[in-house]
Design an enzyme around this catalytic site. Structure first.
Site, PDB file in Angstrom:
ATOM      1  N   ASP A  23       0.859  -1.183   0.000  1.00  0.00           N
ATOM      2  CA  ASP A  23       0.000   0.000   0.000  1.00  0.00           C
ATOM      3  C   ASP A  23       0.901   1.240   0.000  1.00  0.00           C
ATOM      4  O   ASP A  23       2.116   1.145   0.220  1.00  0.00           O
ATOM      5  CB  ASP A  23      -0.888  -0.052   1.240  1.00  0.00           C
ATOM      6  CG  ASP A  23      -1.684   1.207   1.453  1.00  0.00           C
ATOM      7  OD1 ASP A  23      -2.366   1.643   0.506  1.00  0.00           O
ATOM      8  OD2 ASP A  23      -1.613   1.774   2.562  1.00  0.00           O
ATOM      9  N   ASP A  25      -0.344   5.146   1.019  1.00  0.00           N
ATOM     10  CA  ASP A  25      -0.665   6.039   2.134  1.00  0.00           C
ATOM     11  C   ASP A  25      -0.739   5.259   3.440  1.00  0.00           C
ATOM     12  O   ASP A  25      -1.447   4.261   3.544  1.00  0.00           O
ATOM     13  CB  ASP A  25      -1.995   6.751   1.887  1.00  0.00           C
ATOM     14  CG  ASP A  25      -1.888   7.834   0.831  1.00  0.00           C
ATOM     15  OD1 ASP A  25      -0.874   8.532   0.812  1.00  0.00           O
ATOM     16  OD2 ASP A  25      -2.828   7.972   0.022  1.00  0.00           O
ATOM     17  N   LYS A 166      -8.619  -4.465  -4.091  1.00  0.00           N
ATOM     18  CA  LYS A 166      -7.187  -4.582  -4.331  1.00  0.00           C
ATOM     19  C   LYS A 166      -6.766  -6.035  -4.555  1.00  0.00           C
ATOM     20  O   LYS A 166      -5.931  -6.328  -5.416  1.00  0.00           O
ATOM     21  CB  LYS A 166      -6.404  -4.000  -3.159  1.00  0.00           C
ATOM     22  CG  LYS A 166      -6.428  -2.495  -3.044  1.00  0.00           C
ATOM     23  CD  LYS A 166      -5.463  -2.072  -1.922  1.00  0.00           C
ATOM     24  CE  LYS A 166      -5.456  -0.581  -1.700  1.00  0.00           C
ATOM     25  NZ  LYS A 166      -4.474  -0.204  -0.655  1.00  0.00           N
ATOM     26  N   ASP A 189      -2.321  -0.798   5.751  1.00  0.00           N
ATOM     27  CA  ASP A 189      -2.743  -0.098   6.963  1.00  0.00           C
ATOM     28  C   ASP A 189      -4.250   0.093   7.077  1.00  0.00           C
ATOM     29  O   ASP A 189      -4.705   0.683   8.054  1.00  0.00           O
ATOM     30  CB  ASP A 189      -2.083   1.278   7.031  1.00  0.00           C
ATOM     31  CG  ASP A 189      -2.737   2.279   6.084  1.00  0.00           C
ATOM     32  OD1 ASP A 189      -2.937   1.937   4.901  1.00  0.00           O
ATOM     33  OD2 ASP A 189      -3.069   3.386   6.541  1.00  0.00           O
ATOM     34  N   ASP A 193      -6.956  -2.806   2.416  1.00  0.00           N
ATOM     35  CA  ASP A 193      -5.863  -3.761   2.252  1.00  0.00           C
ATOM     36  C   ASP A 193      -6.252  -5.175   2.674  1.00  0.00           C
ATOM     37  O   ASP A 193      -5.493  -6.123   2.443  1.00  0.00           O
ATOM     38  CB  ASP A 193      -4.642  -3.318   3.066  1.00  0.00           C
ATOM     39  CG  ASP A 193      -4.087  -1.992   2.577  1.00  0.00           C
ATOM     40  OD1 ASP A 193      -3.855  -1.871   1.365  1.00  0.00           O
ATOM     41  OD2 ASP A 193      -3.904  -1.080   3.408  1.00  0.00           O
TER      42      ASP A 193
END
Length: 237
Positions: A23, A25, A166, A189, A193
């Site tokens: 990931d 951010d 994702k 995070d 995810d």
């Protein structure tokens, strides 16, 4: 006696590092949570296995980051709405329905929260992002009427088709590149995810992760943001 011509046994070679799914951010960012931590550039550039960037950001951002790092462009963008395999860009949703929700939201007196230029949404292909300082309840109501979902990534509210994620995008890239997902290591995070964590062999949540990511990960790290990710790279390289 003639000298021996046998070849001495070679020392065992070091195992190759695993493919990575990262990931951006909250995962590759500085300790304060904004801006890419420059310490991740060299380890990722030198990583001797595929690196997939899987993010909620608009498609151009992870592509640009691949360029700046100096790694092949393997990208899942917009929470799975856009997948780039290194050769082909695949669009798994369209922006029409989220755009309609955004227009309804504005017509009701609310704002997306990014100003007139709105570079957050300008290049989005499949979803709309709304600032987290804007009211969530009416946004969720408009999205529900359009049979869309709103996910809170900790950085924005994303109005999107519920189907793409994702993890699905990571599977597409893995098949195209020829990597075994069971060998992959992921770091993230956020709730977006979780689908990645579900398809890879080993997953880590940085310490700043939300509850959903922490629950889904194989391990929750002691360190936050890029510090956590760098600790994983050091362990699995």
């Amino acid at each position: 006696m003639p000298p021996s011509t046998s070849t001495p046994p070679s020392s065992p070679s070091s195992p190759s590092p695993p493919p990575l799914v990262l990931d951006i951010d909250g995962t590759l960012t500085r300790p304060e949570g904004w801006g890419i931590d420059p310490r991740i550039f060299d380890p990722l550039r030198e990583w001797d296995a595929p690196v997939i960037l899987a993010t909620g950001k608009a498609f151009p951002y992870p592509i640009a980051l691949c360029h700046f790092i100096g790694i092949p462009e393997l990208v899942v963008a917009e929470n799975g709405g856009v997948v780039y395999t290194g050769e082909d860009a695949l669009f798994t949703a369209d922006r029409d329905a989220p755009q309609t929700v955004a227009e309804q939201y504005r017509a009701a007196g609310y704002d997306l929260g990014w100003g007139d230029g709105d570079t957050i949404n300008r290049w989005r292909e499949t979803e709309i992002a709304v600032s987290r300082d804007q009211p969530l309840d009416p946004l969720e109501a408009f999205a529900a009427d359009a049979e869309l979902e709103v996910i809170d990534t900790g950085y924005a509210y994303h109005v999107k088709d519920a189907a793409p994620n994702k993890g699905d995008g990571v599977e597409v890239i893995a098949e195209h590149v020829g990597i075994d997902l069971a060998d992959c290591v992921a770091v993230g995070d956020s709730i977006n995810d979780v689908s990645t964590f579900e398809v890879v062999g080993r997953s880590f949540a940085v310490s700043n992760a939300d509850e959903e990511a922490r629950a889904a990960a194989d391990e929750v790290l002691e360190a936050a943001h890029a510090d956590g990710t760098l600790s994983v790279l050091e362990r699995v390289r």
